[in-house]
Write an enzyme that holds these catalytic residues in place. Structure first.
Site, PDB file in Angstrom:
ATOM      1  N   GLY A  56      37.784  38.533  41.711  1.00 28.40           N
ATOM      2  CA  GLY A  56      38.067  39.894  41.276  1.00 28.40           C
ATOM      3  C   GLY A  56      38.691  39.969  39.896  1.00 28.40           C
ATOM      4  N   SER A  84      30.215  40.557  50.035  1.00 32.26           N
ATOM      5  CA  SER A  84      31.421  41.391  49.941  1.00 32.26           C
ATOM      6  C   SER A  84      32.134  41.225  48.600  1.00 32.26           C
ATOM      7  CB  SER A  84      32.391  41.059  51.081  1.00 32.26           C
ATOM      8  OG  SER A  84      32.926  39.758  50.914  1.00 32.26           O
ATOM      9  N   ASN A  85      31.778  40.192  47.819  1.00 29.79           N
ATOM     10  CA  ASN A  85      32.382  39.987  46.494  1.00 29.79           C
ATOM     11  C   ASN A  85      31.872  41.000  45.468  1.00 29.79           C
ATOM     12  OD1 ASN A  85      31.970  36.365  46.784  1.00 29.79           O
ATOM     13  ND2 ASN A  85      33.617  37.653  47.574  1.00 29.79           N
ATOM     14  N   GLN A  87      31.444  44.067  45.232  1.00 29.53           N
ATOM     15  CA  GLN A  87      32.118  45.358  45.046  1.00 29.53           C
ATOM     16  C   GLN A  87      33.096  45.295  43.867  1.00 29.53           C
ATOM     17  OE1 GLN A  87      35.483  44.983  46.266  1.00 29.53           O
ATOM     18  NE2 GLN A  87      36.255  47.054  46.591  1.00 29.53           N
ATOM     19  N   ARG A  88      33.486  44.099  43.447  1.00 29.69           N
ATOM     20  CA  ARG A  88      34.480  43.979  42.368  1.00 29.69           C
ATOM     21  C   ARG A  88      34.244  42.789  41.442  1.00 29.69           C
ATOM     22  NH1 ARG A  88      35.530  42.118  46.940  1.00 29.69           N
ATOM     23  NH2 ARG A  88      36.602  40.159  47.320  1.00 29.69           N
ATOM     24  N   LYS A 101      29.910  30.053  42.803  1.00 25.64           N
ATOM     25  CA  LYS A 101      30.532  31.046  41.926  1.00 25.64           C
ATOM     26  C   LYS A 101      30.713  30.492  40.514  1.00 25.64           C
ATOM     27  CE  LYS A 101      33.242  34.100  44.903  1.00 25.64           C
ATOM     28  NZ  LYS A 101      34.599  34.580  45.219  1.00 25.64           N
ATOM     29  N   ASN A 146      46.491  34.167  46.659  1.00 29.91           N
ATOM     30  CA  ASN A 146      47.379  33.677  47.719  1.00 29.91           C
ATOM     31  C   ASN A 146      48.618  33.044  47.106  1.00 29.91           C
ATOM     32  OD1 ASN A 146      47.061  30.490  47.834  1.00 29.91           O
ATOM     33  ND2 ASN A 146      45.055  31.362  47.375  1.00 29.91           N
ATOM     34  N   CYS A 207      43.842  40.491  50.030  1.00 30.17           N
ATOM     35  CA  CYS A 207      42.849  41.548  49.774  1.00 30.17           C
ATOM     36  C   CYS A 207      41.788  41.567  50.862  1.00 30.17           C
ATOM     37  CB  CYS A 207      42.204  41.337  48.406  1.00 30.17           C
ATOM     38  SG  CYS A 207      43.339  41.691  47.043  1.00 30.17           S
ATOM     39  N   CYS A 354      42.354  39.625  65.833  1.00 33.52           N
ATOM     40  CA  CYS A 354      42.381  40.380  64.577  1.00 33.52           C
ATOM     41  C   CYS A 354      41.158  39.959  63.768  1.00 33.52           C
ATOM     42  CB  CYS A 354      43.689  40.142  63.819  1.00 33.52           C
ATOM     43  SG  CYS A 354      43.949  38.418  63.327  1.00 33.52           S
TER      44      CYS A 354
END
Length: 396
Positions: A56, A84-85, A87-88, A101, A146, A207, A354
């Site tokens: 990000g 999902s990466n 988006q930003r 990446k 993190n 995030c 979760c």
């Protein structure tokens, strides 16, 4: 910190010998700014900047540093591009999903500016490689997500004698600062002067757990890139000794003074940062030690007809995306307040889950303390459940 609020530092990098005709054309809008000029651009050309993460914050920073003419850019990244990466993480595109990446980022950087050199470091930053790696660069940019890596970057930068620009983002807010223990004129300070200890495990969601507004990354990364250029060229007042806090909803920027804390211990070696930051609390680890079940074991329990109370401890917005059939939503905060305990049936075994198993382990400790000694939690959370048993489940 000195009482003087104006902090100006000498340029971090010596100028390169010359700019080519092509470089003069490419960087002409920099060259006609008096504060940058030919000398400043030559400094950028000679600079070696290491960016940790092509995610990000790394994405916009890398693109703009390349466009600005930073001569050598290092990228530390070992992950692959996930849908999902996108988006930003604007350095990657649809066709990069599943690719490295680092490789994807390098291609984008060279497409922006083929005149820069890109070094790929496709490994996880660890205590046994960080100091040696940092020593090869003039400046480090840390946009990791993190606490373990943030403390590792800080301590390695101190030991390598390097300044670094730090940024962080969460939902609608971001922070940026510059840390440099060896800064001249007694201005030195490091991340531990701001955050001596990591927050308690589970207190600050990542995030991936809490979300981030994609465009926030551009705001914070642009400040990080600007700080890098200022440090390299020696112009302006860097954020050394100041924490910039940005709120996208209020559209407010404010800076807070940071001072050297005399109580901050001197950094002499690197430590086990995972242990230092503790992904889960000691109580959660102890509760989960003999009460963790795999997705397959949970399915067998459900199929056996054993009376279970399958409880989803995520937030309602996450439940709306996906959940395990037959589960009941009771978010983690309602357990922390104590309100949820009255909802637990004493004649059924509570099974908590979760997203990845961290929050459910924390809730498990609360539930066991309340007397539900047979309570269980799902290892790896709904992510593991989907991967192993429901591959078609939508994931976030």
């Amino acid at each position: 910190m000195s009482a003087n609020l104006d902090v100006s530092l000498p340029p971090l990098v010596e100028p390169a010998a010359e700019l080519t005709r092509e470089e003069v054309t490419r960087y002409s809008r920099h060259l006609i700014i008096p504060d940058v000029g030919v000398i400043g651009q030559k400094r950028l050309k000679n600079a070696k900047v290491l960016v940790i993460g092509a995610g990000g914050l790394g994405s916009p920073t890398l693109l703009y540093l390349a466009a600005a003419g930073v001569g050598t850019i290092g990228i530390v990244e070992f992950d692959v591009v996930d849908e999902s990466n996108l988006q930003r993480q604007i350095i990657h595109g649809q066709s990069d999903i599943g690719r490295s990446k680092a490789q994807s980022a390098k291609e984008s950087v060279l497409e922006i500016n083929p005149l820069v050199t890109v070094n790929l470091h496709e490994f996880r930053l660890e205590p046994d490689n960080a100091v040696e790696l940092f020593s090869q660069y003039d400046l480090i940019l840390d946009g990791t997500d993190n606490f373990a890596t943030r403390y590792l970057v800080n301590d390695a930068a101190v030991l390598a004698g390097k300044p670094y620009v730090w940024g962080s983002i969460y939902r609608f807010e971001g922070q940026v600062s510059v840390f440099w223990e060896d800064a001249p004129d007694g201005l030195g300070l490091n991340y531990r002067d701001l955050y001596p200890e990591p927050p308690p495990p589970g207190m600050v969601p990542s995030c991936a757990e809490g979300g981030v507004l994609g465009i926030l990354c551009a705001s914070i990364a642009s400040v990080m890139g600007t700080e890098a250029i200022k440090l390299i060229t020696g112009i302006g007042e860097p954020l050394l000794g100041r924490l910039m806090v940005y709120d996208a909803l209020e559209m407010s920027y404010r800076t807070i003074r940071i001072r050297k804390d005399p109580a901050t211990p001197k950094i002499t070696e690197l430590i086990d940062y995972e242990a230092f930051c503790g992904v889960v609390s000691d109580e959660a680890a102890a509760a989960a030690a003999d009460s963790t079940i795999t997705p397959l074991e949970l399915k067998e329990l459900i199929d056996s007809g054993k009376p279970l109370a399958l409880i989803d401890v995520r937030e309602p917005v996450e439940w709306d995306i996906n959940h395990i059939e037959g589960a009941e939503l009771i978010p983690k905060p309602t357990f922390e307040s104590g309100d949820a305990l009255a909802k637990l049936a004493v004649d059924r075994t509570p099974v908590l889950y979760c997203k990845t198993g961290i929050r459910s382990a924390e809730v498990l400790a609360i539930v066991k303390k309340a007397g539900f000694s047979d309570a269980l939690h799902l290892q790896g959370g709904i992510v593991a459940w989907a991967k192993q048993l429901e591959p078609d489940m939508v994931m976030y």
